[in-house]
Design an enzyme around this catalytic site. Structure first.
Site, PDB file in Angstrom:
ATOM      1  N   ASP A 337       0.941  -1.097   0.171  1.00 25.52           N
ATOM      2  CA  ASP A 337      -0.008   0.023  -0.090  1.00 25.52           C
ATOM      3  C   ASP A 337       0.968   1.269   0.022  1.00 25.52           C
ATOM      4  O   ASP A 337       1.945   1.086   0.557  1.00 25.52           O
ATOM      5  CB  ASP A 337      -0.695   0.035   1.114  1.00 25.52           C
ATOM      6  CG  ASP A 337      -2.033   0.896   1.116  1.00 25.52           C
ATOM      7  OD1 ASP A 337      -2.460   1.228   0.034  1.00 25.52           O
ATOM      8  OD2 ASP A 337      -2.559   1.067   2.134  1.00 25.52           O
ATOM      9  N   THR A 339       0.146   4.579   1.051  1.00 24.22           N
ATOM     10  CA  THR A 339       0.084   5.505   2.275  1.00 24.22           C
ATOM     11  C   THR A 339       0.506   4.468   3.454  1.00 24.22           C
ATOM     12  O   THR A 339      -0.037   3.677   3.614  1.00 24.22           O
ATOM     13  CB  THR A 339      -1.432   5.905   2.467  1.00 24.22           C
ATOM     14  OG1 THR A 339      -1.567   6.968   1.323  1.00 24.22           O
ATOM     15  CG2 THR A 339      -1.392   7.021   3.852  1.00 24.22           C
ATOM     16  N   ASP A 582      -2.568  -1.402   6.363  1.00 27.24           N
ATOM     17  CA  ASP A 582      -3.023  -1.046   7.710  1.00 27.24           C
ATOM     18  C   ASP A 582      -4.253  -0.800   7.794  1.00 27.24           C
ATOM     19  O   ASP A 582      -4.889  -0.529   8.693  1.00 27.24           O
ATOM     20  CB  ASP A 582      -2.081   0.192   8.000  1.00 27.24           C
ATOM     21  CG  ASP A 582      -2.425   1.240   7.124  1.00 27.24           C
ATOM     22  OD1 ASP A 582      -3.080   1.235   6.239  1.00 27.24           O
ATOM     23  OD2 ASP A 582      -1.818   2.537   7.620  1.00 27.24           O
TER      24      ASP A 582
END
Length: 826
Positions: A337, A339, A582
């Site tokens: 991912d 970010t 996350d």
């Protein structure tokens, strides 16, 4: 529990659900408990302290312990009560009655090895348990009219538990409040679509919030709640598939099959056919059976894994499943991912561009109100707050939030409605421009240029109707572009370079614009960053999707279900896939990936399904995990060859003894000495040494390719020396002299196997091999050690003959290893 919200560009960052009505100019403290507004629900203020105490006294508390590892009793049982310890234990007891203590040394070695295994796993357990406490999420409950974070095990029946995006439902309950509350129950039902919850609807533990917020009343806690089983499964010290473990189990199964008939033949040969001293015959029979068992290999593997867990624990890396260390070392594709992985959570506004002649001061006022309305803003909103603080120039006070629309992965935007200072109502959307603007809009070209520079662009648009009206976004008026710059992680470039050097393909999968993500990846030096693909144009056919995944490196506007499909597509091509994330939108992909890696600050749901949790939120820890896995796999493969060479030559020697009807050449003390110097001690050091070799498949096949020829050569050389010595020596003490000559040959051949396995040489590897040779030499020259181990070389002819046979065997070993290497590769 740290509440989470999804920012308006599709990424997951800290935040919380908005209350229904908040003064946009009010100063809010998200850290300390705040008085809760009445909501009309009888349980809105939660239980009182007295009511909590009553429920605790009645046992109505969520006191189910969640263990991150096996208990001490289970660790002891698993290490002590093994099939091979049982066999060796019986043989040990027999030897204690029929032979001197030096013939029972092998039993003490097993006790030591088992003790080491217990101690190391206990250390690993303590590391895991302490890290699990650090990473434990704490839900927010309402008590005495205030919100406070408590541990999951402190929840009691009737508690009002708050929910925000990313939060996991930790106990069963009934919805008390709902503000566009969407809950994903896929981990329970398999249905990927979120379920909209209203007051009165049931919620089950194990589900998690994907959008909106609210609260629920706990109706089942403790062992009655589904969480009692789910949490146990999610964080247990489980033994998932491991090629090392399954390979060693396969080897041991075959060893058992070979050992039983061979041992029976040896017993008959030594006790019935040969008319020897009974106790001596028993000792030599046991001496033939014990070395067939590679018991140390199992223990050494467990120790290597356990030490790996402890090492990674010191780097704030929580390994929830031991073989995950091995699994990540075998990964050939890592899906990241953007970010939180490549970029830090913080962002900065570089520019606000009014559109269509919008008044700049009014735009700033809108942004200030949007920022001030959220007590715990996400990264994008925090950047807006930093640039437009409450009370700054332009006002912004007096605007009141009348409605709020939380972000969802499907919409790609959030929104809020206000009553302005003069009473005028207004509603606004903040989100992805390419979603809010129609295709062909001229502003998109302008945005594309900004994305190519790696900037994130949000569109502020005004809605003329209600926020939740059908097609509200279609008629939204573009008002301004908010240009943000993300902060790159300083260590992300080095980490990407590491994976490139290790031939691990990196795929960046994000909810952001693909071009913007590609620009960020390009700044960090990701190979192929220019090969971007908008996931909205991603083919749905699995085979075509797999091709697209292999041809491109950066994917934008990816939905949660697409992330899952992408992982499956790569796996269908034989790739071993690791997925990092996350956010709540990463959960399904993390669960399906071969190895799921979650950030410590991620949602409770992602931490529950991940095998590895990076508690320091540092993507740069991953190379350490890969390196640790490669160290374990490479070194266990090396030392497994040592153990199995011993098994092969032990079985063959027993067969030759039975066929030739001669006494077994060794007493247990001889093989204990040989095993300690050529296998036990060096294997321990070699198993913990640095090793950067790329993990290779087919563990059993690769080990046996070398162990079988090595064992055959060692057995042939040793038995040849033994037969020659039987013709050379005669009279009293002949058997002891024959045994000493055979032991010398076997030691030298085994040392050459060790010398081959210790390559490439470093100063400490050379020192290790030399120290083992010196140890054997000391035994041969020190009188009391000669007597203790019953080793005394007689004359010079036969000992030098034994050395000559060992040299010839060593040359054969070199030839066979090189032949296998050329034929099958390393």
């Amino acid at each position: 529990m740290t509440q989470r919200a999804l920012d308006s560009s599709g990424e997951q960052t800290p935040g919380s659900p908005r209350p229904a009505m908040i003064d946009a100019g009010a100063e809010l403290d998200p850290v300390h408990p705040v008085e809760l507004p009445p909501s009309g629900h009888p349980d809105a203020t939660g239980l009182t302290t007295a009511e909590v105490a009553e429920r605790v006294a009645r046992g109505e508390v969520n006191d189910v312990p969640v263990r991150s590892s096996r208990s001490l009793t289970e660790i002891v049982r698993a290490n002590v009560f093994t099939r091979f310890n049982l066999i060796i234990g019986v043989l040990w007891v027999i030897m204690l009655f029929v032979a001197p203590i030096q013939d029972s040394l092998f039993g003490f070695v097993i006790v030591a090895n088992t003790g080491i295994g217990i101690i190391q796993e206990w250390r690993a357990k303590k590391t895991l348990d302490s890290l699990a406490v650090i990473g434990e999420a704490k839900p927010t409950v309402r008590r005495d009219g205030k919100a406070a974070e408590i541990s999951t095990h402190e929840i009691v029946l009737g508690d009002v538990v708050e929910l925000g995006p990313g939060d996991k439902v930790v106990v069963d309950g009934t919805v008390a409040e709902a503000d566009s509350l969407e809950i994903d129950e896929s981990l329970l039902t398999g249905e990927a679509d979120p379920v909209l919850k209203r007051p009165g609807d049931p919620v089950m533990s194990g589900s998690f919030v994907v959008a909106g917020g609210g609260a629920f009343t706990a109706t089942k806690v403790g062992r009655e709640a589904y969480a009692a089983q789910l949490a146990e499964e999610a964080s247990r010290f489980t033994l998932v598939h491991s090629e090392l473990r399954s390979g060693i189990s396969t080897i041991l199964k075959y060893v058992t099959w070979m050992m039983v008939p061979t041992a029976i033949g040896l017993i008959i040969s030594q006790l019935v056919v040969k008319d020897n001293n009974f106790k001596d015959s028993v000792a030599r029979t046991v001496g033939g059976i014990v070395p067939m068992i590679p018991e140390g290999l199992v223990l050494l593997t467990s120790v290597a894994f356990a030490i790996g867990v402890v090492r990674l624990g010191r780097k704030q890396c929580l390994v929830q499943e031991l073989p995950a260390i091995e699994g990540l070392a075998r990964v050939d594709v890592v899906c990241l991912d953007k970010t939180g992985t490549l970029t830090e959570g913080g962002m900065d506004i570089t520019e606000v561009r009014p559109l269509g002649g919008s008044d700049e001061a009014y735009v700033h006022q809108v942004l200030r109100s949007l920022g001030s309305s959220d007590p715990r803003p996400n990264a994008s909103l925090q950047a807006i707050i930093d640039a437009h603080p409450a009370g700054g120039e332009g006002g912004g006070k007096g605007w009141t939030v009348t409605d709020a629309m939380p972000f969802s992965s499907a919409r790609k935007y959030s929104g809020a409605a206000f009553t302005e200072t003069d009473g005028t109502p207004s509603a606004w959307l903040l989100g992805a421009p390419d979603v809010l603007l129609p295709d062909g809009d001229g502003t998109l070209t302008e945005i594309e240029h900004l994305n190519e520079q790696g900037l994130r662009v949000l569109l502020l648009a005004r809605v003329r109707g209600e926020l939740d009206a059908p097609g509200a976004a279609d008629g939204a008026e573009p008002t301004a572009l908010v240009v943000l710059e993300q902060r790159l992680r300083p260590d992300a470039g080095e980490t990407l370079a590491y994976f490139a050097q290790q031939n691990v393909a990196t795929k960046v999968i994000s909810g952001d614009n693909a071009v913007s993500v590609g620009a960020v990846a390009g700044k960090l030096g990701l190979a192929g960053a220019e090969n971007t693909l908008d996931a909205r144009r991603m083919p749905t056919d699995p085979d075509e999707m797999a091709t697209a995944m292999e041809e491109n490196a950066v994917f934008g506007r990816v939905t949660p279900q697409q992330k899952r499909d992408m992982v499956a597509a790569l796996q269908s091509r034989g790739h071993t896939v690791a997925m990092t994330g996350d956010g709540v939108n990463d959960v399904l992909a993390l669960k399906d990936a071969d190895i799921g890696v979650s950030m410590g600050s991620g949602s409770e749901a992602t931490r529950a399904v991940a095998q590895i949790v990076l508690l320091n939120n540092s993507f740069a820890t991953l190379p350490s995990v890969v390196a640790e896995g490669r160290r374990v796999i490479g070194n266990i493969t090396r030392v497994a060859t040592l153990f199995l060479t011993k098994t092969v030559y032990s079985v063959l020697l027993a067969i030759l003894v039975v066929c030739f009807q001669v006494e077994y050449p060794f007493l247990p003390r001889h093989l204990t000495l040989l095993s300690t110097l050529t296998i036990g001690v060096p294997a321990f050091f070699l198993a913990l040494a640095p090793n950067k070799e790329r993990a290779q498949p087919h563990f059993v096949r690769r080990v046996m390719r070398y162990a079988i020829p090595s064992g055959v050569i060692a057995a042939a050389a040793t038995f040849t020396t033994y037969l020659v010595a039987r013709h050379h020596y005669a009279g009293p003490g002949a058997l002891e002299a024959e045994t000493s000559a055979a032991t010398l040959t076997l030691f030298l051949v085994s040392m050459w196997v060790l010398a081959i396995i210790a390559r490439p040489y470093t100063w400490w590897r050379i020192g290790l091999v030399a120290a083992m040779g010196l140890g054997f030499l000391i035994v041969l020259v020190v009188p009391w050690l000669q007597d203790f181990f019953a080793l005394k070389l007689v004359g010079t002819t036969m000992p030098w003959g034994a050395v000559g046979i060992a040299v010839a065997a060593a040359a054969l070993l070199e030839f066979s290893w090189r032949l296998v290497g050329r034929r099958f590769g390393a």
